[in-house]
Design an enzyme around this catalytic site. Structure first.
Site, short mmCIF file in Angstrom:
data_model
loop_
_atom_site.label_atom_id
_atom_site.label_comp_id
_atom_site.label_asym_id
_atom_site.label_seq_id
_atom_site.Cartn_x
_atom_site.Cartn_y
_atom_site.Cartn_z
CD GLU A 37 -3.08 -0.75 -0.11
OE1 GLU A 37 -3.09 0.34 -0.49
OE2 GLU A 37 -3.87 -1.68 -0.56
CE1 TYR A 120 -6.99 2.95 -0.74
CE2 TYR A 120 -4.81 2.97 -0.46
CZ TYR A 120 -5.92 2.52 -0.79
OH TYR A 120 -5.78 1.34 -1.78
CG ASP A 138 -7.97 3.05 -5.15
OD1 ASP A 138 -9.24 3.03 -5.59
OD2 ASP A 138 -7.36 2.47 -5.89
CB CYS A 193 -13.94 1.66 -15.10
SG CYS A 193 -14.83 3.24 -15.04
CB CYS A 200 -17.67 0.91 -22.11
SG CYS A 200 -17.22 2.56 -21.36
CB CYS A 203 -18.17 -2.46 -18.01
SG CYS A 203 -18.65 -2.10 -16.48
CB CYS A 209 -22.42 2.10 -16.56
SG CYS A 209 -21.36 3.80 -16.59
#
Length: 307
Positions: A37, A120, A138, A193, A200, A203, A209
């Site tokens: 992280e 975060y 994030d 995305c 798309c 997806c 969406c």
């Protein structure tokens, strides 16, 4: 919008599409997740992977890193950028040893108290290392939420309270399902995305969406990229590259001005620095900044990584 449908579809998609990353494996450790992280902040996975693997080989536990000089953390940070992260990670390892017996703490509050850990990172480690139900938000998650639910091309320039509330509302109630949801949405933003050229057609929630349903309206602002060439950051990075590849202190004259002749040629790290043709005043700013940030220290023999 039926959140249960989104949860199910993205979970199924994640089964097939998730990248095989070492900090996701069953063998992962909380320390390995924490290191990942720190490294992944503003840095793509492809650059992080080899450095993360090197770090985990050198310092498989917080106590191993805490016992090493801070300069070694900087040396092996490589060219990930933003090297203060390495110092903060070293400080976090030390705090884990001093205050938590060498074990990464598992609560959000205790994680947040570690040096260099923000909201975060604390939420991400609590979720991905310990399976806690935390709202992880994030850049990728913000973008997916903005399009999927908000109908906007991009999220607001800065994280808002409304975004956090929306993310919390979308989070499944079940702990394991919430962790999977966080990881799946993050992966969708990273692989499908994306910011500039979203795929798309790939997806799994395309028909749900809001952005697509609205005709894919253009962003309301143009994101500002960070410049690099010719900046003080570039010069600082070149000086750090020299220090990481030099075992002894570097005399300051060698940084401020290229010698007319070096006995055995010019090392590659110096070539990168000299190739910038940075003016003396910029070199001085970079040097002073590195010293002020604790990324370098000056000794009678020259500049070096901190001990």
């Amino acid at each position: 919008m039926d959140a249960a449908v989104l949860h199910a579809r993205l979970s199924d998609w994640f089964d097939d599409a998730a990248r095989d990353l070492p900090w996701r494996l069953p063998s992962r450790t909380p320390w390995g997740v924490l290191v990942s992280e720190f490294m992944l902040q503003q840095t793509p996975v492809s650059r992080v992977l080899p450095v993360w693997e090197d770090w985990m080989s050198r310092w498989p536990a917080p106590a191993d890193l805490a016992a090493a000089p801070a300069g070694e953390a900087l040396r092996h940070w490589g060219r990930l950028g933003y090297p203060r992260r390495a110092l903060r990670l070293h400080a976090a390892a030390t705090a884990v040893v001093v205050h938590h017996g060498g074990n990464v703490p598992n609560s959000y509050a205790e994680l947040l108290a570690l040096p260099g850990v923000g909201t975060y990172t604390a939420a991400a480690v609590a979720a991905f290392a310990f399976g806690h139900r935390e709202t992880v938000v994030d850049t990728n998650i913000r973008r997916v939420h903005a399009r999927l639910v908000g109908g906007a091309a991009l999220p607001a320039p800065a994280l808002t309270a409304a975004e956090m509330k929306r993310a919390a509302t979308l989070l499944p109630d079940d702990g394991p399902a919430s962790v999977r949801w966080n990881a799946a949405v993050m992966e969708l933003g990273a692989l499908v995305c994306t910011a500039r050229t979203p795929s798309c057609e790939q997806c799994p929630v395309l028909d749900r969406c809001a952005w697509v349903a609205a005709g894919k309206p253009a962003p309301t602002y143009v994101p500002k990229g960070q410049s690099w060439a010719g900046t003080d950051r570039q010069v600082r990075g070149a000086i750090m590259h020299v220090l990481r590849h030099t075992d002894s202190p570097v005399p300051l004259p060698l940084i401020r001005e290229r010698p007319v002749d070096l006995a055995h040629g010019t090392p590659a790290a110096f070539e990168k620095l000299y190739g910038l043709h940075a003016p003396l005043e910029q070199l001085e700013r970079a040097l002073n900044g590195l010293l002020a940030d604790g990324l370098a220290e000056e000794t009678p023999r020259g500049l070096q990584l901190p001990a």
